[in-house]
Design a protein around this motif. Structure first.
Motif, mmCIF file in Angstrom:
data_model
loop_
_atom_site.group_PDB
_atom_site.id
_atom_site.type_symbol
_atom_site.label_atom_id
_atom_site.label_comp_id
_atom_site.label_asym_id
_atom_site.label_seq_id
_atom_site.Cartn_x
_atom_site.Cartn_y
_atom_site.Cartn_z
ATOM 1 N N ASP A 106 0.827 -1.212 0.000
ATOM 2 C CA ASP A 106 0.000 0.000 0.000
ATOM 3 C C ASP A 106 0.859 1.258 0.000
ATOM 4 O O ASP A 106 0.597 2.214 -0.740
ATOM 5 C CB ASP A 106 -0.935 0.012 1.210
ATOM 6 C CG ASP A 106 -2.089 -0.970 1.065
ATOM 7 O OD1 ASP A 106 -2.388 -1.348 -0.084
ATOM 8 O OD2 ASP A 106 -2.673 -1.353 2.092
ATOM 9 N N GLU A 107 1.898 1.283 0.819
ATOM 10 C CA GLU A 107 2.722 2.485 0.933
ATOM 11 C C GLU A 107 3.536 2.724 -0.341
ATOM 12 O O GLU A 107 3.675 3.864 -0.790
ATOM 13 C CB GLU A 107 3.641 2.387 2.154
ATOM 14 C CG GLU A 107 2.886 2.450 3.480
ATOM 15 C CD GLU A 107 3.809 2.734 4.655
ATOM 16 O OE1 GLU A 107 4.899 3.292 4.431
ATOM 17 O OE2 GLU A 107 3.432 2.403 5.787
ATOM 18 N N MET A 108 4.083 1.662 -0.912
ATOM 19 C CA MET A 108 4.867 1.830 -2.138
ATOM 20 C C MET A 108 3.978 2.311 -3.285
ATOM 21 O O MET A 108 4.346 3.238 -4.027
ATOM 22 C CB MET A 108 5.552 0.512 -2.521
ATOM 23 C CG MET A 108 6.656 0.080 -1.567
ATOM 24 S SD MET A 108 7.602 -1.360 -2.162
ATOM 25 C CE MET A 108 8.520 -0.631 -3.521
ATOM 26 N N LEU A 109 2.813 1.713 -3.421
ATOM 27 C CA LEU A 109 1.928 2.111 -4.504
ATOM 28 C C LEU A 109 1.336 3.492 -4.267
ATOM 29 O O LEU A 109 1.096 4.245 -5.216
ATOM 30 C CB LEU A 109 0.826 1.070 -4.695
ATOM 31 C CG LEU A 109 1.325 -0.312 -5.142
ATOM 32 C CD1 LEU A 109 0.174 -1.290 -5.298
ATOM 33 C CD2 LEU A 109 2.098 -0.207 -6.458
ATOM 34 N N ASP A 110 1.084 3.858 -3.009
ATOM 35 C CA ASP A 110 0.635 5.224 -2.700
ATOM 36 C C ASP A 110 1.659 6.247 -3.178
ATOM 37 O O ASP A 110 1.302 7.277 -3.772
ATOM 38 C CB ASP A 110 0.415 5.392 -1.194
ATOM 39 C CG ASP A 110 -0.888 4.775 -0.721
ATOM 40 O OD1 ASP A 110 -1.738 4.480 -1.575
ATOM 41 O OD2 ASP A 110 -1.047 4.585 0.505
ATOM 42 N N ALA A 111 2.923 5.976 -2.912
ATOM 43 C CA ALA A 111 3.989 6.890 -3.324
ATOM 44 C C ALA A 111 4.060 6.997 -4.852
ATOM 45 O O ALA A 111 4.231 8.097 -5.404
ATOM 46 C CB ALA A 111 5.329 6.416 -2.763
ATOM 47 N N ILE A 112 3.906 5.868 -5.535
ATOM 48 C CA ILE A 112 3.977 5.865 -6.996
ATOM 49 C C ILE A 112 2.786 6.612 -7.589
ATOM 50 O O ILE A 112 2.918 7.372 -8.552
ATOM 51 C CB ILE A 112 4.054 4.425 -7.533
ATOM 52 C CG1 ILE A 112 5.374 3.783 -7.079
ATOM 53 C CG2 ILE A 112 3.946 4.393 -9.049
ATOM 54 C CD1 ILE A 112 5.469 2.292 -7.360
#
Length: 347
Positions: free
Chosen positions: A83-89
């Motif tokens: 979730d955090e990685m995709l939120d950043a992307i």
């Protein structure tokens, strides 16, 4: 670090005391990349990914590959990391200023983490399905994973370009048998999501620029490929892609076909009626001018239904017709005389 080689290890030792923004950058060493960005773990995955993306854009890198940050020795939940990685992307993809970074990869070696990342992306796709923007943030987000289309692509008039988004899976495993099994599992997942529907109708032959523009927009917004076969009899439209998108696009195509049929039917009725009766208005040179055939039919139907008034347009101006006095009045109070002539009376 072992795979990168001693040169990279030496660079890390050299820059260790000079780190800025929570990371240091070294050469690629023995790895198949030009640079390696080494993160200093702080459990703030979203922040770290965001910093790396902006660093890549600033340095004009075209691509970057991430591991599942924090799921190793840091022991963070793979679902939370996804979730955090995709939120950043996603936040990065929304920025209009992004010009250089074109491809983002997330490399996952642990098969148990694939589901978490898949579900995280699925949530975003579902939340985006209701948008009507010409280019949603999700489409921009996907472009980073699948590569951006070159702006030099030219659209051919009346022909839909086939949309092909390529995704590359790099599978690593302990044995060839496990790699083959994983490949088979991925193919099964893809096939379960795929569907194709063919619509055949003579009305497709009458599609013009308006309908083709709508189809192009649907193909751009939805996960489908639309193929138009005008040379067949009857003509066909084939829609293939993700099942739910194929269904929704098929409904819209059917509505377009029905609208064309309704318009053709109205025009046919108007043509027949025009052969029986003609409505006219007095023009500027004291001669009567015939209404267009659809307005002619509307006036005749209103008279037959004994309606007192009907709104029409004459030379792009709105008029209100009094069907008893045969007078049309515009918004400024100016009037025009109307005339109803049956064809057996002559012109």
């Amino acid at each position: 670090m072992d795979a990168a080689g001693s040169q990279v290890a030496n660079e890390c030792a050299q820059y260790a005391g000079q780190r800025q923004s929570g990371f240091i950058t070294t050469q690629g060493g023995n790895l198949l990349c030009s640079k390696i960005i080494h993160l200093i773990t702080d459990n703030q995955v979203k922040s770290q990914v965001s910093k790396v993306l902006h660093e890549c854009e600033q340095r004009m890198y075209k691509s970057v590959a991430f591991p599942a940050i924090g799921t190793g020795q840091a022991g963070q939940s793979s679902a939370k990391v996804a979730d955090e990685m995709l939120d950043a992307i996603v936040e990065f993809a929304r920025q209009k200023s992004v010009q250089h970074l074109q491809t983002i990869k997330i490399v996952i070696f642990q098969t148990n983490m694939l589901r978490d990342f898949y579900e995280s992306m699925k949530k975003r796709e579902d939340s985006d399905s209701s948008t009507t923007e010409s280019e949603s943030w999700l489409s921009m987000f996907k472009s980073f994973f699948w590569g951006r289309k070159q702006s030099s692509e030219k659209k051919k008039s009346m022909i839909l370009e086939k949309k092909v988004n390529l995704v590359t899976f790099q599978i690593c495993g302990e044995s060839q048998e496990k790699v083959v099994a994983t490949e088979s599992w991925i193919k099964d997942l893809i096939l379960k999501e795929q569907f194709e529907n063919t619509i055949s109708d003579e009305a497709i032959e009458n599609f013009d620029e308006t309908q083709f523009a709508i189809l192009e927009d649907l193909q751009r917004r939805k996960q489908v490929t639309i193929e138009i076969l005008n040379k067949l009899s009857p003509p066909q439209i084939t829609i293939s892609g993700i099942s739910r998108d194929v269904c929704s696009v098929s409904r819209e195509v059917q509505e377009m076909i029905q609208k064309i049929k309704s318009t053709e039917e109205e025009q046919s009725k108007a043509e027949l009626l025009y052969n029986l009766v003609e409505w006219r208005y007095l023009g500027s040179n004291d001669s009567f001018v015939a209404f267009d055939k659809l307005t002619n039919m509307q006036l005749e139907h209103a008279k037959m239904a004994k309606k007192p008034n009907l709104n029409v347009r004459i030379k792009n101006k709105n008029y209100k017709v009094n069907l008893k006095t045969l007078r049309a009045t515009d918004d400024q109070g100016k009037t025009k005389i109307l005339q109803r002539v049956t064809k057996d009376e002559g012109k």
